[in-house]
Design an enzyme around this catalytic site. Structure first.
Site, PDB file in Angstrom:
ATOM      1  N   LYS A   1      24.960  11.104  -8.655  1.00 32.71           N
ATOM      2  CA  LYS A   1      23.791  11.131  -9.782  1.00 32.71           C
ATOM      3  C   LYS A   1      22.580  11.352  -9.239  1.00 32.71           C
ATOM      4  O   LYS A   1      22.288  11.243  -8.134  1.00 32.71           O
ATOM      5  CB  LYS A   1      23.734   9.452 -10.282  1.00 32.71           C
ATOM      6  CG  LYS A   1      23.234   9.315 -11.795  1.00 32.71           C
ATOM      7  CD  LYS A   1      24.572   9.893 -12.777  1.00 32.71           C
ATOM      8  CE  LYS A   1      24.040   9.649 -14.229  1.00 32.71           C
ATOM      9  NZ  LYS A   1      25.108   9.755 -15.049  1.00 32.71           N
TER      10      LYS A   1
ATOM     11  N   GLY B   1      22.399   4.418 -31.493  1.00 29.29           N
ATOM     12  CA  GLY B   1      22.014   5.897 -31.083  1.00 29.29           C
ATOM     13  C   GLY B   1      22.747   7.194 -31.965  1.00 29.29           C
ATOM     14  O   GLY B   1      23.639   7.074 -32.327  1.00 29.29           O
TER      15      GLY B   1
ATOM     16  N   GLY C   1      21.860  10.497 -31.078  1.00 32.76           N
ATOM     17  CA  GLY C   1      21.930  11.687 -30.347  1.00 32.76           C
ATOM     18  C   GLY C   1      22.931  12.508 -30.023  1.00 32.76           C
ATOM     19  O   GLY C   1      23.806  12.144 -30.939  1.00 32.76           O
ATOM     20  N   ASN C   2      23.348  13.030 -28.779  1.00 30.78           N
ATOM     21  CA  ASN C   2      24.358  13.868 -28.805  1.00 30.78           C
ATOM     22  C   ASN C   2      25.899  12.919 -28.955  1.00 30.78           C
ATOM     23  O   ASN C   2      26.537  13.079 -29.636  1.00 30.78           O
ATOM     24  CB  ASN C   2      24.314  14.478 -27.222  1.00 30.78           C
ATOM     25  CG  ASN C   2      25.488  15.144 -26.875  1.00 30.78           C
ATOM     26  OD1 ASN C   2      26.604  14.712 -27.067  1.00 30.78           O
ATOM     27  ND2 ASN C   2      25.305  16.305 -26.371  1.00 30.78           N
TER      28      ASN C   2
ATOM     29  N   GLY D   1      26.043   9.457 -30.063  1.00 28.50           N
ATOM     30  CA  GLY D   1      26.193   8.822 -31.099  1.00 28.50           C
ATOM     31  C   GLY D   1      26.615   9.747 -32.259  1.00 28.50           C
ATOM     32  O   GLY D   1      27.336   9.142 -33.187  1.00 28.50           O
TER      33      GLY D   1
HETATM   34  P1  NAD Z   1      20.402  11.327 -26.332  1.00 29.09           P
HETATM   35  O1  NAD Z   1      19.107  11.455 -25.709  1.00 29.09           O
HETATM   36  O2  NAD Z   1      20.999  12.762 -26.859  1.00 29.09           O
HETATM   37  O3  NAD Z   1      20.611  10.150 -27.442  1.00 29.09           O
HETATM   38  C1  NAD Z   1      20.156   8.874 -27.505  1.00 29.09           C
HETATM   39  C2  NAD Z   1      20.087   8.462 -28.690  1.00 29.09           C
HETATM   40  O4  NAD Z   1      19.498   6.899 -28.642  1.00 29.09           O
HETATM   41  C3  NAD Z   1      18.785   8.960 -29.577  1.00 29.09           C
HETATM   42  O5  NAD Z   1      19.236   9.083 -30.706  1.00 29.09           O
HETATM   43  C4  NAD Z   1      17.782   7.872 -29.481  1.00 29.09           C
HETATM   44  O6  NAD Z   1      16.889   7.933 -30.635  1.00 29.09           O
HETATM   45  C5  NAD Z   1      18.377   6.786 -29.458  1.00 29.09           C
HETATM   46  N1  NAD Z   1      17.966   5.426 -28.900  1.00 29.09           N
HETATM   47  C6  NAD Z   1      16.945   5.266 -28.032  1.00 29.09           C
HETATM   48  N2  NAD Z   1      16.666   4.018 -27.859  1.00 29.09           N
HETATM   49  C7  NAD Z   1      17.339   3.353 -28.964  1.00 29.09           C
HETATM   50  C8  NAD Z   1      17.487   1.988 -29.276  1.00 29.09           C
HETATM   51  N3  NAD Z   1      16.787   1.018 -28.658  1.00 29.09           N
HETATM   52  N4  NAD Z   1      18.094   1.795 -30.401  1.00 29.09           N
HETATM   53  C9  NAD Z   1      18.817   2.600 -31.229  1.00 29.09           C
HETATM   54  N5  NAD Z   1      18.886   3.733 -30.667  1.00 29.09           N
HETATM   55  C10 NAD Z   1      18.228   4.322 -29.526  1.00 29.09           C
HETATM   56  O7  NAD Z   1      21.515  10.709 -25.173  1.00 29.09           O
HETATM   57  P2  NAD Z   1      23.050  11.095 -25.234  1.00 29.09           P
HETATM   58  O8  NAD Z   1      23.287  12.087 -24.475  1.00 29.09           O
HETATM   59  O9  NAD Z   1      23.615  10.787 -26.499  1.00 29.09           O
HETATM   60  O10 NAD Z   1      23.478   9.795 -24.214  1.00 29.09           O
HETATM   61  C11 NAD Z   1      23.626   8.297 -24.995  1.00 29.09           C
HETATM   62  C12 NAD Z   1      24.135   7.372 -23.952  1.00 29.09           C
HETATM   63  O11 NAD Z   1      25.470   7.800 -23.422  1.00 29.09           O
HETATM   64  C13 NAD Z   1      23.271   7.201 -22.492  1.00 29.09           C
HETATM   65  O12 NAD Z   1      23.667   5.942 -22.045  1.00 29.09           O
HETATM   66  C14 NAD Z   1      24.154   8.095 -21.560  1.00 29.09           C
HETATM   67  O13 NAD Z   1      23.871   7.945 -20.277  1.00 29.09           O
HETATM   68  C15 NAD Z   1      25.593   7.975 -22.049  1.00 29.09           C
HETATM   69  N6  NAD Z   1      26.584   9.239 -21.821  1.00 29.09           N
HETATM   70  C16 NAD Z   1      26.276  10.590 -22.221  1.00 29.09           C
HETATM   71  C17 NAD Z   1      27.090  11.527 -21.999  1.00 29.09           C
HETATM   72  C18 NAD Z   1      26.908  12.896 -22.606  1.00 29.09           C
HETATM   73  O14 NAD Z   1      27.922  13.795 -22.261  1.00 29.09           O
HETATM   74  N7  NAD Z   1      25.626  13.111 -23.132  1.00 29.09           N
HETATM   75  C19 NAD Z   1      27.943  11.421 -21.190  1.00 29.09           C
HETATM   76  C20 NAD Z   1      28.381  10.035 -20.635  1.00 29.09           C
HETATM   77  C21 NAD Z   1      27.631   9.175 -20.975  1.00 29.09           C
END
Ligand code: NAD
Length: 415
Positions: free
Chosen positions: A105, A217, A219-220, A222
């Site tokens: 990481k 959440g 983002g990507n 959720g």
């Molecule tokens: P992202 O930045 O695209 O989205 C994060 C989302 O969470 C946003 O909509 C943000 O507004 C929301 N958010 C932030 N704080 C919040 C809160 N307190 N309550 C509710 N919503 C909140 O990130 P992502 O890529 O979607 O990643 C989300 C999680 O998944 C992270 O923990 C990341 O480590 C994990 N993850 C992501 C991937 C990937 O391929 N993107 C792979 C494995 C794990």
């Protein structure tokens, strides 16, 4: 004897497994002390002409099963202990889904919103210059993570290739499709989680058409899992982002919610929805709760109030260890992060394979193969749960740790 660089979180997390597997000191050292830690400071010229120094990290935890693999995050709270823990979890995650990788990481301690696109490009390139001699397709392969995306991976790959003087697309994954990325990578984490949920639905006596889901959440991860589960007939009754959530007992048409969020930048004021706080979303009476935002969302403070029957951990470490104990006592099942969100690294692996072969797959082939990997990991989990009479998290740890230690043993690094 005191030891340097021990990952405290990793020691705590494997306490129970160490007893189950009767691990000795050498094994515990392998599982708690990263193989390589890079901590560095690098200069970047800002748009104003000022030069600022940034702190970066890359931790390569264990490479017994193959080159290390793991994302790079940009976040103001990035710190070495967190990066060590996430590199450890990547080691286990790659073993759980049987990828020929170890775990790593990386991160830069910045608030990305404060920087222009040009500054972010220079920060990304500066970060890669610092680690370029320690990464590569057969050594360590970075990918996106929190606040980094395919555009940032494109800059990082370009910098790496400039330094090496040739094309090496397999050095970084999560790239744009036009730059040797893989089809399906963008939503692969969510698709992997949805496959896992479907594979397990029967064993939980769940019929997707009668199952309600709340997603924290948007983002990507959720947004995509809400969209996929809705398309598969699940009733998504609540979603939220950092500004708050929306709820409708009858369920949402997620495409409309995405359209509304894209148009207004918010979830609030969506037609027919009741506005709720993030705390309320976590405590809703939904069959499945999907934390897909950040770490430490379900803690000892709110674990007792959770009403969902099942939690699908799409974020990394959304449940603290104390909360985990409370949920166990309440008989709330948890599908842990190292399985639930492993779809992203599986398709990153597919991207690396395609780059190495210079032969690119269709989206349907990527999804078909992703499903096979996730279904196989679910079967292995069910076997380990039965053999060791453990809950799902312990079973995944037992399985992954056994695989890592076996590789170390075969290499002659353990007796
Ligand atoms: P992202 O930045 O695209 O989205 C994060 C989302 O969470 C946003 O909509 C943000 O507004 C929301 N958010 C932030 N704080 C919040 C809160 N307190 N309550 C509710 N919503 C909140 O990130 P992502 O890529 O979607 O990643 C989300 C999680 O998944 C992270 O923990 C990341 O480590 C994990 N993850 C992501 C991937 C990937 O391929 N993107 C792979 C494995 C794990």
């Amino acid at each position: 004897m005191e030891k340097d660089n021990v990952c405290i979180n990793c020691s705590n997390q494997i306490d129970k497994v160490a007893k189950i597997l009767k691990l000795g000191e050498a094994e515990l050292d392998i599982l708690t002390i990263p193989k390589r830690i890079l901590t560095f400071s690098f200069p970047v010229k800002l748009d104003s002409g000022e030069i600022r120094y940034f702190t970066g990290y890359r931790v390569q935890f264990n490479d017994a099963r193959g080159p290390t693999k793991g994302g790079i995050r940009f976040h103001p709270e990035v710190n070495l202990e967190e990066i060590k823990t996430l590199a450890f979890l990547m080691t286990l995650k790659c073993a759980v889904v049987n990828l020929p990788y170890g775990g790593a990481k990386g991160g830069v301690m910045i608030e990305p919103k404060r920087f222009s696109a040009n500054e972010l490009e220079r920060i990304s390139r500066g970060y890669i210059r610092e680690i370029n001699n320690f990464i590569g397709p057969d050594v360590d392969i970075p990918a996106p993570d929190v606040n980094t995306d395919s555009k940032i991976m494109a800059w990082m790959l370009d910098e790496y290739e400039k330094l090496k003087g040739r094309h090496i697309p397999a050095a970084i994954t999560g790239k744009p499709i036009a730059l040797s990325g893989s089809k399906g990578r963008e939503y692969s984490t969510s698709m992997g989680g949805a496959y896992v949920l479907n594979e397990m639905a029967d064993s939980f006596g769940m019929n997707p058409k009668k199952t309600s889901v709340a997603v924290q959440g948007f983002g990507n991860v959720g947004m995509n899992i809400a969209r996929i589960l809705h398309e598969w007939g699940y009733k998504v009754i609540a979603v939220s982002d950092s500004h708050g959530g929306i709820f409708n007992q009858k369920g949402f048409g997620i495409k409309d919610v995405i359209g509304h969020k894209n148009k207004t930048g918010r979830l609030s004021k969506f037609k027919g929805a009741k506005e709720i706080s993030n705390e309320e979303l976590l405590e809703l009476k939904a069959d499945v709760l999907v934390p897909a935002a950040l770490e430490d969302q379900i803690t000892k403070k709110n674990a007792g109030k959770i009403k969902a029957k099942l939690i699908l951990e799409m974020a990394n470490r959304p449940i603290t260890p104390e909360a985990d104990e409370i949920l166990l006592k309440k008989n709330i099942k948890v599908i842990p992060d190292i399985l639930a969100n492993a779809g992203g690294v599986v398709v990153s692996y597919f991207e690396w394979v395609q780059n190495s072969q210079n032969y690119y797959w269709s989206e349907s082939l990527v999804l078909e193969r992703l499903k096979i990997y996730m279904a196989h990991a679910v079967k292995e989990l069910s076997r380990t749960c039965t053999d060791f009479k453990c809950d799902m998290r312990e079973s995944l740890y037992v399985d992954a740790i056994k695989k890592v230690l076996e590789a170390e043993r075969l290499r002659g690094n353990l007796r």
